[in-house]
Scaffold this active site. Structure first.
Site, PDB file in Angstrom:
ATOM      1  N   GLU B 188       0.841  -1.212   0.000  1.00 38.74           N
ATOM      2  CA  GLU B 188       0.000   0.000   0.000  1.00 38.74           C
ATOM      3  C   GLU B 188       0.871   1.257   0.000  1.00 38.74           C
ATOM      4  OE1 GLU B 188      -1.168  -2.926   1.455  1.00 38.74           O
ATOM      5  OE2 GLU B 188      -2.310  -2.779  -0.402  1.00 38.74           O
ATOM      6  N   ASN B 272      -0.456  -8.102  -3.648  1.00 36.20           N
ATOM      7  CA  ASN B 272      -1.010  -7.298  -4.732  1.00 36.20           C
ATOM      8  C   ASN B 272       0.033  -6.347  -5.318  1.00 36.20           C
ATOM      9  OD1 ASN B 272      -1.545  -6.110  -1.959  1.00 36.20           O
ATOM     10  ND2 ASN B 272      -1.760  -4.299  -3.253  1.00 36.20           N
ATOM     11  N   ASP B 314      -7.220  -5.310  -5.435  1.00 32.72           N
ATOM     12  CA  ASP B 314      -6.411  -5.557  -4.231  1.00 32.72           C
ATOM     13  C   ASP B 314      -6.659  -6.960  -3.664  1.00 32.72           C
ATOM     14  OD1 ASP B 314      -4.624  -5.124  -2.083  1.00 32.72           O
ATOM     15  OD2 ASP B 314      -6.285  -4.551  -0.792  1.00 32.72           O
TER      16      ASP B 314
END
Lengths: 103, 612
Positions: B188, B272, B314
């Protein structure tokens, strides 16, 4: 046959979104991405160009190199002395970026 | 030197031997098969209603308590969220903390944790003639530390991840032979994922393998994916990206491992790609979202299968890997790996070569994919439920939280069923452009999440399911709805019971054959870890950590109200605070609550003049 079906798909995608990127038309094994209808094949120069700064992109690699180097000194010092010292500045002979002496 | 070469194999065998004894729980999934299964049947369907708390322990911190304690002999080792203090408890007198090791960490580490300051567990190395047994701990601030299992003293500590570039550690370390594996977190924040092996005795790095980039850095074996060349083989770590985007391409691994000593392969999933905005990274983005089979000794990949090419949701592919040996549809005995992914598909592969055996939807409401073609391995995407710039996609199932997340599930080898803790959450998703700055969040999407079609969208409840799955037939033997996502995983026993904890604060036991609820107990707080069991002094105990948090708990933990905050989880779990508050500890159960203290209340009493 392959060319024909590709052309067919390309022609139809404009009119019918159902023929959009479904992940089954592969350029090569393991490489099956296609742009969605109306989106670019390459984002560079497009309105979606991320314009990444190369200096930012290299920071992670630099951080890993620096950590690995400090770890190498810690391992070297423990092998030499039998004592573990985390703080590399307390390790005799430590130089930032330098490699520990060969055993 | 001559004996040193033998020691790795010995240490490896020692862990296998220790795991055979029901007295121990020596690694995250109990043993290398990662089945979370116990042969014990002292506690069974008939007597589970007599299960009572035997003793408990508070860790002294709040936030999410993931993972499960380890038990080796007379000791229980308990980990905790940030600042990741480790406790050793005496099972003969659990009121006694034998040692605790609290690291000093830079509190800035908290600011780059995407999804609460959780940690998933410890690892244990049994020691050899020269070295005492060790406990391994990862720290949120990026360190891997080896602690003396007897005294708790820090033996060594190395830097594995730099919080200045957004890289943290929440994964549990994993011991194979004389190496400890360490994963990575931070997709992230655009962190390029890697797994690293360190020498257990010295902390010296053995090898490191990345998830994206040049083949040398991916550490591919010469015959990588040779049995399944259509999965893709060489140069794809760069060719499936535009330009240098792979340098910030995610693919971190913060889930779980499994290991087959016969093949010397360990298995895990890469996460991801970054950012969440798919339009900013054209291509399949290999090798994010892949199931890996790597040689433990060298770190070289023998196979990789990408589950979600060019992720748009995601669906971080880091979930649990459970090993089993079962007959396939043709009646052939196979060594298998079963993996319930975030994307809503349960994958089963031949773990010797990566062959795809089955890929079933864990719920019929999965809609991003029409099907997974077993011959090509490709997911047939439904363009209606993809995401893209300048478009708000709606009603995508699963959501970014997946139909399955970090929970470590179980496999019952007698019933040949996987006990799956499932989420039932869907979403709306709209991406936006953003720059990459090392150390800052690099997400680029706004999400709104809510119960799936089988839940109660109006009231925000019905967000979870638990099911018993057959990997060969693809059938669900039973399925049950839960109020909230079953986030922490499951544990099955030969007593015919399936245990699991819930976000609303219960530990439950279901009948493994029917799914009927046979017993439950109200814990102080919600659960996001997996249950464990061990035998001590001839008595079977079941232990579980409580302390709500993790991604579903971020709204409650950080007091957020905007439904799109917490990467979209705040809205989905808006009702959670009506059922639980934060906590942190371990609760241990036994039949009739028997413990060292019910055996003799004088155990652990103060005796004048005695030190302890």
């Amino acid at each position: 046959m392959k060319l024909l079906s590709f052309g067919l798909v390309a022609a139809l995608t404009l009119a019918t979104p159902a023929f959009a990127y479904d992940g089954t038309n592969c350029k090569a094994p393991g490489n099956c991405w296609e742009p969605k209808p109306g989106y670019p094949e390459k984002v560079e120069g497009s309105e979606y160009d991320p314009q990444h700064d190369p200096a930012e992109l290299s920071k992670q690699g630099e951080a890993l190199t620096a950590m690995d180097n400090r770890n190498a000194w810690r391992v070297w010092h423990m092998k030499q002395s039998g004592e573990f010292e985390y703080d590399v500045t307390k390790i005799p002979g430590y130089e930032e970026g330098g490699t520990p002496p060969a055993e | 030197m001559g004996t040193a070469g033998l020691q790795p194999a010995m240490a490896n065998d020692q862990l296998i031997e220790l795991a055979k004894d029901p007295a121990n729980w020596v690694m995250t999934g109990r043993d290398y098969n990662a089945q979370n299964y116990s042969e014990m049947e002292d506690i069974n369907k008939e007597n589970v209603s007599q299960l009572r708390p035997a003793w408990s322990f508070s860790t002294g911190v709040l936030n999410g308590h993931e993972g499960t304690p380890l038990v080796v002999g007379d000791r229980m080792f308990v980990h905790a969220p940030y600042p990741n203090t480790v406790f050793a408890l005496d099972l003969n007198d659990p009121g006694k903390i034998l040692w605790q090791n609290e690291p000093k960490q830079n509190p800035t580490a908290r600011t780059v944790a995407c999804c609460d300051v959780v940690n998933r567990g410890l690892a244990y190395w049994p020691g050899d003639e020269e070295h005492a047994p060790l406990i391994f701990r990862t720290q949120l601030d990026g360190h891997i530390a080896a602690l003396d299992a007897e005294t708790g003293e820090t033996v060594w500590m190395m830097e594995n991840a730099d919080i200045k570039v957004g890289a943290t550690l929440t994964i549990a370390p994993y011991v194979i032979k004389d190496m400890v594996l360490v994963g990575s977190s931070g997709a992230e924040l655009g962190v390029r994922g890697y797994v690293t092996a360190y020498d257990v005795k010295t902390g010296e790095q053995r090898w490191r393998a990345f998830a994206t980039g040049p083949d040398e850095e991916l550490r591919l074996a010469e015959d990588f994916n040779a049995p399944n060349p259509h999965y893709g083989q060489f140069n794809l770590g760069t060719d499936t990206w535009e330009g240098d985007a792979w340098k910030i391409g995610g693919g971190t691994n913060w889930g779980w491992y499994a290991y087959d000593p016969e093949e010397d392969l360990f298995y895990y999933g890469s996460g991801n790609p970054a950012p969440w905005n798919e339009t900013m990274r054209p291509g399949d983005n290999k090798w994010t979202m892949s199931i890996w089979g790597r040689e433990a000794e060298t770190g070289e990949a023998k196979f990789a299968y990408q589950k979600t090419p060019h992720d748009e949701w995601d669906y971080a592919g880091v979930n649990v890997m459970m090993l089993s040996e079962q007959e396939d549809k043709e009646g052939q005995m196979r060594k298998l790996l079963t993996h319930p992914d975030r994307n809503g598909i349960v994958y089963t592969l031949d773990r010797t070569n990566g062959d795809l055996i089955s890929a079933d939807k864990m719920d019929d409401t999965v809609n991003w994919v029409k099907e997974v073609q077993l011959d090509t391995g490709l997911p047939v995407r439904d363009p209606e439920f993809g995401t893209r710039m300048d478009h708000n996609a709606r009603d995508i199932c699963p959501s970014a939280m997946g139909y399955h997340n970090q929970g470590h599930d179980s496999y019952d080898p007698e019933r040949k069923k996987f006990m799956l803790g499932i989420n039932h959450i869907c979403m709306d998703w709209e991406p936006w452009m953003l720059p990459y700055r090392a150390g800052q969040f690099f997400v680029g999407a706004t999400l709104s999440m809510y119960p799936g079609p089988k839940g109660d969208r109006e009231n925000g409840l019905g967000l979870g399911q638990i099911k018993a799955y057959d990997a060969i037939t693809g059938e669900m033997a039973w399925e049950k709805m839960e109020r909230f996502a079953v986030w922490g995983g499951t544990m099955a026993t030969a007593g015919g019971l399936t245990f699991y904890g819930t976000l609303d604060g219960f530990i439950k036991a279901r009948d493994s054959d029917t799914g009927d609820l046979l017993w439950k107990h109200k814990l102080p707080s919600g659960v996001i870890g997996h249950p464990m069991t061990y035998k001590h002094d001839g008595r079977q105990y079941v232990a579980i950590m409580y302390g709500v948090g993790g991604w579903p708990g971020v709204g409650l933990v950080f007091d957020l109200n905007d439904p799109t905050a917490g990467l979209g989880s705040v809205g989905a779990f808006r009702r959670l605070q009506e059922f639980t508050q934060m906590g942190g500890g371990v609760m241990v159960f036994s039949l009739d609550g028997e413990s060292p203290y019910t055996d003799d209340p004088n155990v652990g009493e103060y005796v004048s003049g005695e030190d302890a």
